[in-house]
Write a protein that holds these residues in place. Sequence first.
Motif, short mmCIF file in Angstrom:
data_model
loop_
_atom_site.label_atom_id
_atom_site.label_comp_id
_atom_site.label_asym_id
_atom_site.label_seq_id
_atom_site.Cartn_x
_atom_site.Cartn_y
_atom_site.Cartn_z
N PHE A 1 0.87 -1.25 0.03
CA PHE A 1 -0.19 -0.08 -0.10
C PHE A 1 0.87 1.11 -0.18
CE2 PHE A 1 -1.72 3.42 2.45
CZ PHE A 1 -2.83 3.96 1.67
N PHE A 2 1.88 1.29 0.80
CA PHE A 2 2.89 2.38 0.99
C PHE A 2 3.57 2.54 -0.20
CE2 PHE A 2 1.59 1.92 5.48
CZ PHE A 2 1.03 3.13 5.42
N GLN A 3 4.26 1.44 -0.78
CA GLN A 3 5.33 1.48 -1.68
C GLN A 3 5.18 0.96 -3.12
OE1 GLN A 3 8.70 -0.20 0.33
NE2 GLN A 3 9.11 1.74 1.32
N GLY A 4 3.81 0.38 -3.25
CA GLY A 4 3.59 -0.36 -4.58
C GLY A 4 4.48 -1.52 -4.68
N SER A 5 4.20 -2.05 -6.22
CA SER A 5 5.08 -3.09 -6.66
C SER A 5 6.39 -2.54 -6.72
CB SER A 5 4.29 -3.57 -7.80
OG SER A 5 4.39 -2.47 -8.86
N GLY A 6 6.88 -1.32 -6.82
CA GLY A 6 8.24 -1.05 -7.11
C GLY A 6 9.27 -1.44 -5.92
N ALA A 7 10.54 -1.71 -6.32
CA ALA A 7 11.53 -2.36 -5.52
C ALA A 7 11.36 -1.81 -4.06
CB ALA A 7 12.80 -2.31 -6.23
N GLY B 1 10.26 4.98 -3.11
CA GLY B 1 9.24 5.63 -3.82
C GLY B 1 7.94 5.01 -3.37
N PHE B 2 6.99 6.06 -3.26
CA PHE B 2 5.76 5.80 -2.67
C PHE B 2 4.54 5.23 -3.61
CE2 PHE B 2 7.40 8.68 0.70
CZ PHE B 2 7.17 7.60 1.68
N ASN B 3 3.71 4.53 -3.20
CA ASN B 3 2.80 3.91 -4.21
C ASN B 3 1.79 5.43 -4.18
OD1 ASN B 3 0.59 2.94 -5.29
ND2 ASN B 3 0.30 1.34 -3.79
N THR B 4 2.09 6.33 -4.85
CA THR B 4 1.37 7.52 -5.03
C THR B 4 -0.06 7.55 -5.40
OG1 THR B 4 2.49 8.03 -7.09
CG2 THR B 4 2.99 9.45 -5.17
N GLY C 1 -2.93 8.40 -2.97
CA GLY C 1 -3.65 9.56 -3.48
C GLY C 1 -5.21 9.46 -3.48
N ILE C 2 -5.49 7.90 -3.82
CA ILE C 2 -7.09 7.81 -3.82
C ILE C 2 -7.56 7.76 -2.54
CG2 ILE C 2 -8.58 5.82 -4.24
CD1 ILE C 2 -6.79 5.22 -6.65
N LEU C 3 -6.72 7.25 -1.47
CA LEU C 3 -6.98 7.28 -0.17
C LEU C 3 -7.35 8.71 0.38
CD1 LEU C 3 -7.65 5.93 2.67
CD2 LEU C 3 -5.40 6.19 3.25
N PHE C 4 -6.49 9.52 0.14
CA PHE C 4 -6.59 10.98 0.54
C PHE C 4 -7.80 11.67 -0.35
CE2 PHE C 4 -2.37 10.45 2.58
CZ PHE C 4 -2.92 11.29 3.70
#
Lengths: 306, 365
Positions: free
Chosen positions: A68-74, A77-80, A84-87
């Motif tokens: 949720f916080f970092q996404g699929s990236g290694a 970087g954040f799971n913007t 973003g959708i949450l906010f």
Amino acid sequence: MRDLFYDLVRRNGMAVSIYLMLAVSLWVFILIILPQLTMLDYSFRFNLPPAKIGGPEDVYTLEQYRYFFQGSGASDGFNTLDIGILFKTLLAAVFVTVFDLIICYPVAFVLAKSSSGAKARLLVLALIVPYWINEILRAFAFRILFGATGVINETGMGLGLWDTPIDFIRQDVALYAGLAYAYILLMIFPLYNAIESLDRNQIEAARDMGANWWQVHAKVVIPYAKPGIASGMTMVFMLTSGALAAPQILGGPSNLWFTQLVYQWFNSGGNWPRGSAYAMVLLIVCIALVLLVMRLFKVSIGEIKQ
Amino acid sequence: MTKEISLEHVWVEFGEFTAVHKANLNIAGGEFFSFLGPSGCGKTTLLRCISGFQEPTRGKVKIGGQDMRGVGPNKRPTALIFQNLALFPLRSIADNIAFPLEVRGVDKKTRRKRADELLELIALPGQGDKKVSELSGGQKQRVAIARALAVEPDILLLDEPLSALDLKLRQHMRTELRAIQKQVGLTFIYITHDQGEALTMSDRIAVMNKGKIEQIGDGKAIYDHPTTSFVASFVGENNVLEGTVLSNDGKVMQIDAGLGTPFTVENHPAGGPALAPGDACHLFVRPEALRLSKDDSAINQFETNFVTEEFEGNMRHIVMNASGKDLKLSLINDGTNAIDASAPVKLDFAPEMGIALKPGELASA
């Protein structure tokens, strides 16, 4: 607990007490706490095929929350996108809540203080009857209302107010209107209850002492109705941020509500642990926000339950 | 500063129901004026007309010569004290008292100073930071008065403010209210169904029944010389006898009340409309006006039998029966007036103590 039970028995007799205890425990434990605990447990697990569940790979992990916080990236970087959708969801829910408060307060006030018994009952009935219609049907009705060839566009264009149909759906106008309408009763009734118990003499006394209408509300009615306002806002906020049907039906194509993400993980994504983690994030953020706002406005939970 | 209030032909109608029936009166600046009447007599409606919560259907309410129609309660020079006081429970005592200043945009420091002054006036110095719920009934009462006085209104309107207090406190507050009124010199308009309050505090009283003002006068006039049967029976205890006027020479009347020899009753200039021979009448004799006859030659004498007695310490309230009619008799408990319950007792009353009025509605006990 034992004293409580004895007290119940003394007041209501054995049969009623046992029924009450059983019913309440069933409700609280089996229908509320147990499913939530299961969800919590799920959210800390890997999404494994059924064969591997219970196997050596089935261990607790923070992977779903990390995603949720970092996404699929290694790593960095954040799971913007998801954050973003949450906010955006929370912001929209706050907006809907405030909007509901603004339109419900006058209604609740008139209902509680200015109308006679019979008239008030009729008004309440008029408010309730639309809710006999299914929520999904109501959402579709809004879709029709706000559609490109809907009543609003037809009327607006017929009157020459605008030339081409306005895309209310893409602009999220339909969604906000639908959400605001969906939980309006949950705002009106706590407000009504709070204002109704205010002594009319307090209002008249304030008037008599020179307060204008705005001051009567700001200094007498609203401070008194604060627990009701808090209770109504909490309910509307919680339900709006957790709504699914209205965003599914009325939401713009490019605009996801956070619950839709949860739904996607559970449903098309087939990833229940991740769905659970997302649901938990939403729940915790919402509760934290509500508690924060309550502290800001100095309302205690004890006051709300009145 | 005080202003005169005048009600000119004030009617208040709620649909078919007439709450106030052509009220006409003037209240002078600085007067302590009471409206006295049973519940539902229209006195509160009249008060609401003066304070601006109710507009008269017809007629005018003038304050200081100025017609008040269309002037809201927040713009009138009146301050109303509610029956339940309507203090704001969420505010401190000082914030309650300073509320009228707060809504007028007075700054916090000045507000607090004025609140402290008023707390001084009502003998609650230094209690400004307490909560409303920490005060006793009498203290709340005084806070409500202080709050009403905060912006120095010309007229203070009080709607049965003592009715929630216990007896001792009520009597104490009567004296205190009167003292505050003398001290601040404002016009007080006081609504009550308690005649004791009205009689002890007021300069003048208007007795109301069913929306009509029956009589206006000072306490003594209302009590000693009522002009209608309602006033005679509502204010104080009274015995009422139905009778017929036999003669009236302008000074005294002869009235046959069916108790043997006709009674002689004086006319009084302040009394009700004159009665002519042959008129039916109500003859009122107060329990304290009846006395045990010392000898058989007394005027207005009649024979009675003892029924029952209520002992109230300083007074003894006795019920005597005269030809089938129960009469109340109040005697001071001075040890000289024992009643022989086994034999007939002769009672009489002075001609100036009997009040003959046209038959009219009586106050229900």
